[in-house]
Design a protein around this motif. Structure first.
Motif, PDB file in Angstrom:
ATOM      1  N   GLY A 128     103.872 108.610  60.569  1.00  0.00           N
ATOM      2  CA  GLY A 128     102.952 107.482  60.432  1.00  0.00           C
ATOM      3  C   GLY A 128     103.595 106.102  60.504  1.00  0.00           C
ATOM      4  O   GLY A 128     103.111 105.297  61.241  1.00  0.00           O
ATOM      5  N   SER A 129     104.639 105.787  59.765  1.00  0.00           N
ATOM      6  CA  SER A 129     105.212 106.555  58.651  1.00  0.00           C
ATOM      7  C   SER A 129     104.362 106.337  57.397  1.00  0.00           C
ATOM      8  O   SER A 129     103.762 105.275  57.231  1.00  0.00           O
ATOM      9  N   SER A 130     104.309 107.350  56.547  1.00  0.00           N
ATOM     10  CA  SER A 130     103.396 107.272  55.411  1.00  0.00           C
ATOM     11  C   SER A 130     104.025 107.835  54.156  1.00  0.00           C
ATOM     12  O   SER A 130     104.935 108.665  54.208  1.00  0.00           O
ATOM     13  N   ILE A 131     103.520 107.358  53.012  1.00  0.00           N
ATOM     14  CA  ILE A 131     103.949 107.839  51.703  1.00  0.00           C
ATOM     15  C   ILE A 131     102.681 108.155  50.899  1.00  0.00           C
ATOM     16  O   ILE A 131     101.759 107.331  50.840  1.00  0.00           O
ATOM     17  N   GLU A 132     102.627 109.339  50.318  1.00  0.00           N
ATOM     18  CA  GLU A 132     101.503 109.759  49.487  1.00  0.00           C
ATOM     19  C   GLU A 132     102.007 110.044  48.079  1.00  0.00           C
ATOM     20  O   GLU A 132     103.105 110.597  47.902  1.00  0.00           O
ATOM     21  N   THR A 133     101.226 109.685  47.074  1.00  0.00           N
ATOM     22  CA  THR A 133     101.636 109.905  45.692  1.00  0.00           C
ATOM     23  C   THR A 133     100.450 110.360  44.840  1.00  0.00           C
ATOM     24  O   THR A 133      99.300 110.111  45.179  1.00  0.00           O
ATOM     25  N   ALA A 134     100.776 111.019  43.752  1.00  0.00           N
ATOM     26  CA  ALA A 134      99.766 111.402  42.765  1.00  0.00           C
ATOM     27  C   ALA A 134     100.372 111.289  41.380  1.00  0.00           C
ATOM     28  O   ALA A 134     101.560 111.567  41.177  1.00  0.00           O
ATOM     29  N   LEU A 135      99.556 110.888  40.415  1.00  0.00           N
ATOM     30  CA  LEU A 135      99.952 110.812  39.015  1.00  0.00           C
ATOM     31  C   LEU A 135      99.307 111.986  38.282  1.00  0.00           C
ATOM     32  O   LEU A 135      98.101 112.216  38.404  1.00  0.00           O
ATOM     33  N   VAL A 136     100.114 112.738  37.526  1.00  0.00           N
ATOM     34  CA  VAL A 136      99.593 113.868  36.775  1.00  0.00           C
ATOM     35  C   VAL A 136     100.046 113.762  35.330  1.00  0.00           C
ATOM     36  O   VAL A 136     101.010 113.049  35.006  1.00  0.00           O
ATOM     37  N   ASP A 162     103.259 114.587  28.703  1.00  0.00           N
ATOM     38  CA  ASP A 162     104.213 114.136  29.724  1.00  0.00           C
ATOM     39  C   ASP A 162     103.474 113.705  30.992  1.00  0.00           C
ATOM     40  O   ASP A 162     102.471 114.309  31.381  1.00  0.00           O
ATOM     41  N   TYR A 163     104.029 112.659  31.642  1.00  0.00           N
ATOM     42  CA  TYR A 163     103.499 112.216  32.927  1.00  0.00           C
ATOM     43  C   TYR A 163     104.446 112.635  34.046  1.00  0.00           C
ATOM     44  O   TYR A 163     105.664 112.715  33.862  1.00  0.00           O
ATOM     45  N   GLY A 164     103.872 112.901  35.217  1.00  0.00           N
ATOM     46  CA  GLY A 164     104.662 113.238  36.388  1.00  0.00           C
ATOM     47  C   GLY A 164     104.134 112.523  37.617  1.00  0.00           C
ATOM     48  O   GLY A 164     102.949 112.164  37.689  1.00  0.00           O
ATOM     49  N   VAL A 165     105.016 112.311  38.580  1.00  0.00           N
ATOM     50  CA  VAL A 165     104.633 111.742  39.867  1.00  0.00           C
ATOM     51  C   VAL A 165     104.986 112.736  40.967  1.00  0.00           C
ATOM     52  O   VAL A 165     106.109 113.245  41.018  1.00  0.00           O
ATOM     53  N   LEU A 166     104.007 113.031  41.812  1.00  0.00           N
ATOM     54  CA  LEU A 166     104.217 113.813  43.017  1.00  0.00           C
ATOM     55  C   LEU A 166     104.310 112.830  44.176  1.00  0.00           C
ATOM     56  O   LEU A 166     103.515 111.889  44.256  1.00  0.00           O
TER      57      LEU A 166
END
Length: 366
Positions: free
Chosen positions: A356-364, A346-350
């Motif tokens: 800032g305005s800012s957006i941070e993401t990670a793929l797991v 399974d894949y997930g996105v954090l």
């Protein structure tokens, strides 16, 4: 650590376990006292119907807060900045220690196994930093490596995870822990204005910790594959924590348009995160989004085409705790882990959003 993925067919064979950081455990903690939104309206003596409506339509049931002591007649007087800094130090250290211990228990580890501690906070300034104070408080080996991410706001948990994942990849077999500890009670300004009413209706105290380890394929948690960031420079002042000269203290500001600004840019950073992986949004089985507020969550759902089920833990954390700033998404991760619905592959996105305005993401990937 590999931060990009060359071909879709290589997704399951990313360079080998020695170079990939895995999540080994998670733990959370909150402050001592919780209040419903209705209780807070009465305690704070808020009668303005517009402000009451903000509290009551926030999709929040309860929050953990450490309110000012009662003054004459039971009123809660605003605290001077020095008292707020003292409050932050006390609460952030206490919650951080408890979240760290819970995380290590989840990972089947002890304090003696810890090799690097990365701490995040934006609700107060500490020198020496939160990492040093926690190491002293818990009697952790003083040789333990440490880092502090300060002042980056609600998105900072993923900024810190990126830093810690890099350390982990360079130190296979050694345990690192991320601690986000936000004493939001120490960032409140009780001045009755609409500016602070939005903030006071939203944030709560909370700490979350995440253990990571590379070089051991037996770790059951997901692999951290890739990060992507986006700074919305045209909205650099839309979310900020700065000095309020009238109140003689720091005060948080949220532009009313920020949910729509963040939502409108969400696709850009998600497309970059998935670029080169062969994955589409529909391939992502688990979405762990920062519990930034009802309107923020709605904007993300609409712009990314997500379902309410996709953000069930995001909305559940908002309901039960309010906005916990940098650690919110880890409270959601803990709920997903306890739910037991993830499957290998399974894949997930954090996803976190902040000043800032800012957006941070990670793929797991599990």
């Amino acid at each position: 650590m590999t931060t990009g993925i060359a071909r879709a067919e290589d997704l399951s064979l990313l360079t080998g376990p020695a170079e990939i950081t895995r999540v080994a455990g998670v733990g959370t903690a909150v402050s001592d006292t919780s209040y419903s939104q209705t209780e807070l309206l009465e305690i704070l003596g808020i009668e303005d119907p517009k402000i009451r409506s903000i509290f009551l339509n926030s999709a929040i049931d309860r929050r953990f807060l450490t309110l000012p002591p009662e003054g004459p007649g039971g009123a809660r007087a605003p605290e001077p900045q020095g008292d707020l800094l003292d409050k932050h130090k006390k609460i952030a250290v206490d919650m951080g220690c408890r979240a760290l211990e819970a995380c290590l228990k989840s990972a089947g580890a002890t304090l003696s196994d810890l090799r690097h501690l990365c701490c995040v906070t934006s609700t107060g300034f500490l020198t020496p930093g939160l990492s040093a104070l926690i190491i002293r408080e818990l009697g952790i080996d003083p040789h333990c490596g440490r880092s502090d991410i300060v002042g980056m706001g609600c998105n900072a948990g993923l900024n810190a995870l990126s830093v810690l994942a890099g350390w982990s990849a360079a130190h296979p077999g050694e345990l690192g822990v991320l601690v986000c500890s936000e004493a939001c009670s120490a960032a409140y300004a009780l001045d009755g204005t609409m500016r602070t009413a939005v903030v006071n209706s939203l944030f709560g105290d909370g700490s979350a910790a995440l253990a990571v380890l590379s070089g051991d394929g037996r770790v059951p948690g997901p692999r951290v594959l890739k990060f992507a960031s986006y700074l919305i420079t045209d909205a650099i002042d839309a979310m900020r924590y700065d000095w309020d000269r009238d109140q003689d203290r720091f005060s948080f500001f949220l532009d009313p348009q920020i949910p729509y600004v963040v939502g409108a840019h969400a696709e850009i950073v998600i497309d970059r995160l998935l670029s080169g992986t062969g994955l589409r949004r529909g391939d992502i089985g688990h979405w762990l989004v920062h519990s930034g507020g009802k309107k923020v969550i709605d904007a993300i759902v609409i712009n990314l085409g997500l379902s309410r089920y996709d953000v069930r833990h995001t909305t559940g954390v908002l309901r039960d705790y309010g906005n916990l700033s940098s650690g919110s998404f880890l409270f959601s991760y803990e709920r997903l882990a306890e739910e037991g619905v993830t499957r290998p592959g399974d894949y997930g996105v954090l996803m976190t959003m902040g000043p800032g305005s800012s957006i941070e993401t990670a793929l797991v990937q599990w």
